[in-house]
Design an enzyme around this catalytic site. Structure first.
Site, PDB file in Angstrom:
ATOM      1  N   ILE A   1      -8.329  -5.273   5.515  1.00 55.99           N
ATOM      2  CA  ILE A   1      -8.655  -5.825   6.825  1.00 55.99           C
ATOM      3  C   ILE A   1      -9.712  -6.908   6.719  1.00 55.99           C
ATOM      4  O   ILE A   1      -9.620  -7.950   7.377  1.00 55.99           O
ATOM      5  CB  ILE A   1      -9.123  -4.698   7.783  1.00 55.99           C
ATOM      6  CG1 ILE A   1      -8.025  -3.645   7.936  1.00 55.99           C
ATOM      7  CG2 ILE A   1      -9.497  -5.282   9.147  1.00 55.99           C
ATOM      8  CD1 ILE A   1      -6.693  -4.166   8.434  1.00 55.99           C
TER       9      ILE A   1
ATOM     10  N   ASP B   1     -16.994 -10.616 -10.700  1.00 55.92           N
ATOM     11  CA  ASP B   1     -16.673 -10.082  -9.373  1.00 55.92           C
ATOM     12  C   ASP B   1     -16.322 -11.189  -8.377  1.00 55.92           C
ATOM     13  O   ASP B   1     -15.342 -11.092  -7.640  1.00 55.92           O
ATOM     14  CB  ASP B   1     -17.861  -9.267  -8.848  1.00 55.92           C
ATOM     15  CG  ASP B   1     -17.573  -8.601  -7.514  1.00 55.92           C
ATOM     16  OD1 ASP B   1     -17.178  -7.427  -7.497  1.00 55.92           O
ATOM     17  OD2 ASP B   1     -17.736  -9.271  -6.458  1.00 55.92           O
TER      18      ASP B   1
ATOM     19  N   CYS C   1      -5.207   0.760  14.176  1.00 53.98           N
ATOM     20  CA  CYS C   1      -4.046  -0.123  14.328  1.00 53.98           C
ATOM     21  C   CYS C   1      -2.999   0.510  15.233  1.00 53.98           C
ATOM     22  O   CYS C   1      -2.388  -0.170  16.078  1.00 53.98           O
ATOM     23  CB  CYS C   1      -3.457  -0.456  12.962  1.00 53.98           C
ATOM     24  SG  CYS C   1      -2.998   0.987  11.963  1.00 53.98           S
ATOM     25  N   THR C   2      -2.783   1.818  15.088  1.00 51.42           N
ATOM     26  CA  THR C   2      -1.769   2.494  15.899  1.00 51.42           C
ATOM     27  C   THR C   2      -2.195   2.568  17.353  1.00 51.42           C
ATOM     28  O   THR C   2      -1.386   2.336  18.270  1.00 51.42           O
ATOM     29  CB  THR C   2      -1.501   3.906  15.349  1.00 51.42           C
ATOM     30  OG1 THR C   2      -1.102   3.812  13.982  1.00 51.42           O
ATOM     31  CG2 THR C   2      -0.409   4.596  16.141  1.00 51.42           C
TER      32      THR C   2
ATOM     33  N   HIS D   1       4.438   5.138   9.384  1.00 55.03           N
ATOM     34  CA  HIS D   1       3.350   4.238   8.984  1.00 55.03           C
ATOM     35  C   HIS D   1       3.450   3.874   7.507  1.00 55.03           C
ATOM     36  O   HIS D   1       3.661   4.735   6.657  1.00 55.03           O
ATOM     37  CB  HIS D   1       2.005   4.931   9.269  1.00 55.03           C
ATOM     38  CG  HIS D   1       0.839   3.990   9.336  1.00 55.03           C
ATOM     39  ND1 HIS D   1       0.370   3.297   8.250  1.00 55.03           N
ATOM     40  CD2 HIS D   1       0.048   3.647  10.384  1.00 55.03           C
ATOM     41  CE1 HIS D   1      -0.659   2.560   8.624  1.00 55.03           C
ATOM     42  NE2 HIS D   1      -0.877   2.752   9.901  1.00 55.03           N
TER      43      HIS D   1
ATOM     44  N   THR E   1      -1.300   3.482   2.865  1.00 58.14           N
ATOM     45  CA  THR E   1      -2.560   2.754   2.842  1.00 58.14           C
ATOM     46  C   THR E   1      -3.305   3.055   1.544  1.00 58.14           C
ATOM     47  O   THR E   1      -2.904   3.909   0.754  1.00 58.14           O
ATOM     48  CB  THR E   1      -3.444   3.118   4.050  1.00 58.14           C
ATOM     49  OG1 THR E   1      -3.733   4.521   4.009  1.00 58.14           O
ATOM     50  CG2 THR E   1      -2.745   2.779   5.347  1.00 58.14           C
TER      51      THR E   1
ATOM     52  N   THR F   1      -2.447  12.020  12.827  1.00 56.51           N
ATOM     53  CA  THR F   1      -2.992  10.797  13.401  1.00 56.51           C
ATOM     54  C   THR F   1      -3.746  11.150  14.668  1.00 56.51           C
ATOM     55  O   THR F   1      -3.298  12.001  15.451  1.00 56.51           O
ATOM     56  CB  THR F   1      -1.893   9.760  13.719  1.00 56.51           C
ATOM     57  OG1 THR F   1      -2.499   8.623  14.356  1.00 56.51           O
ATOM     58  CG2 THR F   1      -0.836  10.318  14.645  1.00 56.51           C
TER      59      THR F   1
END
Length: 504
Positions: free
Chosen positions: A143, A175, A294-295, A321, A324, A352
């Protein structure tokens, strides 16, 4: 020459002419953006940085509003006229502006109509009264990087939201190079649109003219942002590590921080904001705000639309979904139930909180919804299945027509999209900027029982909602035109079941 040959030649000439018109648009669109801070769009789809083919596709897509696609011979003169009016900062939908001119022009010349319609910003020559607000991204994962892309895309003339820094824990000696590479290349969302330069000596990333300071820290309370010229910043915490007031308040202890936005559902009394639904509840006193999940962002606008018109007695939300990053690629220990099993090989039943979280944004639905989730082996784009019991009966055609109209002409048009194609699959919605897309052909209606299928890009679509909340917190929304009255002429709207739409 045969009739077929003549038609082929005529079609090719038409295409070449349309290409030429689109090529003529590109510098005008760019000049309006760079010099006037004007963002142009077609029914909410931005024209900024579009290619010739991209512009042609957007004009073609607009046929879901009218019986014909949007004509470049109508939009090109509008863009040229806008360019001559020395406008101030604004967001202008040229498709809706064209509709309003055709239906309410009242015999006026185009420039006269535009002067009247855009009177508040005519002659302002790029003037932008919006304050500049510094933004810091705490964490730079899925995100965080997408929010960064959107903020860089929206940087314009430097007003509004300004991405100043990202904060991460140092993972290796190179990095910075690796962080920049992840911003530059994305397996799901494609390459970064622009150029990226890394300055390892100063720990900065220069992306399309936006200079981003990379700060290494593992403590949100001890970063001195003022040392980098950052002040009164909004910190966007996308780590998910802290989700309550006590944890997130640590950011406020750092110098230069004014407010905090969490890109996850908050715990306790923290306000969970779904833009389009309850963003108006944000006050200056809210120093910590959360953007929900998001849902929750995908389903709440659709649920509000249905509840407003038909009333929701109760319902169940089943989310299919994409996996993730907190799941395992191969079977291994995981503290969560079932999430230790391979995300790439299994459908994983999990919980959820999105259904219950809806009530934080829509209190009228408190106690009316249950929910569950199935994680599936896809990297992005999810689907919510809303199985609802309504207070009054409806039909598939009626509810689809209603939701399609909501997606085009309501205050929820930035959140809800509508599609009715028998061929779309999940990857077709990668890059959608809407919170959720109603799949009209999948709608099932039987009296008071209604089943809706809502697609959503759980990464990019959600990130767009995060940025909208961020703009609301900072008070940096530009005026939007046309202001009202821009709806299709009577008889122009095609039946909902006949529509084909793209979402990009």
């Amino acid at each position: 020459m045969t009739e077929t040959a003549r038609k082929m030649e005529a079609d090719l000439c038409t295409w070449i002419g349309r290409e030429a018109a689109a090529e003529e648009m590109i510098p005008v669109i760019g000049r309006l953006y760079r010099e006037n801070n004007v963002v142009t769009s077609v029914h909410g789809r931005s024209l900024i940085n579009q290619s010739v083919v991209g512009l042609l596709k957007l004009h073609r897509w607009a046929r879901q509003i009218d019986s014909e696609e949007l004509a470049l011979e109508e939009t090109l003169p509008i863009l040229k006229a806008l360019d001559s009016l020395q406008l101030g900062a604004a967001s202008i939908d040229i498709a809706r502006l064209n509709e309003k001119f055709r239906s309410q022009g009242a015999g006026r010349a185009l420039e006269e109509f535009l002067r009247d319609e855009l009177a508040p910003i005519v002659g302002q020559r790029g003037a932008d009264p919006r304050p500049s607000t510094d933004v810091v991204l705490y964490g730079f994962g899925r995100i965080g990087r997408l929010v960064a892309r959107i903020l860089i895309e929206h940087s314009g003339g430097g007003h509004g939201l300004r991405l100043r820094a990202i904060v991460v824990r140092k993972g290796s000696e190179n990095d910075l190079v690796k962080r920049a590479s992840l911003l530059r290349r994305d397996s799901v969302h494609g390459p970064f649109e622009g150029t990226i330069t890394v300055d390892e000596e100063n720990n900065t990333i220069l992306a399309n003219g936006t200079l981003i300071q990379v700060i290494y820290s593992d403590n949100p309370a001890n970063v001195d942002y003022t040392a980098y010229g950052i002040k009164d910043a909004v910190v966007v915490d996308n780590t998910g590590k802290w989700r309550d007031d006590a944890g997130l308040s640590q950011h406020l202890e750092s110098k230069g921080v004014a407010r905090v936005l969490l890109t996850a559902p908050g715990k306790g009394s923290l306000p969970n904001i779904v833009h389009g639904i309850n963003h108006g509840d944000i006050t200056a006193e809210d120093r910590i705000v959360t953007a929900a999940s998001c849902t929750t962002n995908a389903i709440t606008p659709v649920l509000k639309a249905i509840n407003d018109k038909y009333g929701v007695v109760h319902g169940h939300v089943e989310t299919v979904h994409s996996f993730t990053n907190d799941q395992n690629l191969t079977d291994n220990f995981h503290k969560g139930d079932r999430r230790g099993r391979s995300a790439a090989l299994n459908m994983v039943l999990t919980e959820t909180g999105a259904a219950k979280a809806v009530a934080k944004a829509l209190p009228e639905l408190a106690g009316k919804l249950t929910g569950n989730a199935i994680r599936v082996p896809t990297p992005d784009v999810s689907m919510a299945i809303l199985n609802l019991s309504l207070e009054r009966e409806t039909t598939k055609h009626e509810v689809n027509t209603y939701l399609r109209d909501i997606s085009l002409h309501s205050d929820l048009r930035k959140q809800i999209d509508y599609i009715a194609s028998p061929e779309v699959v999940s990857t077709d919605f990668v890059g959608s900027r809407r919170a959720g897309i109603v799949d009209g052909l999948a709608t099932i209606s039987n009296g008071k029982n209604l089943v809706l299928y809502v697609w959503y890009d759980n990464e990019f679509g959600y990130s767009c909602q995060v940025v909208r909340v961020l703009e609301e917190m900072a008070g940096v929304n530009a005026p939007s035109f046309p202001t009202e009255g821009a709806t299709p002429a009577e008889g122009a709207v095609r039946p909902a079941e006949d529509l084909l739409a793209t979402t990009r």
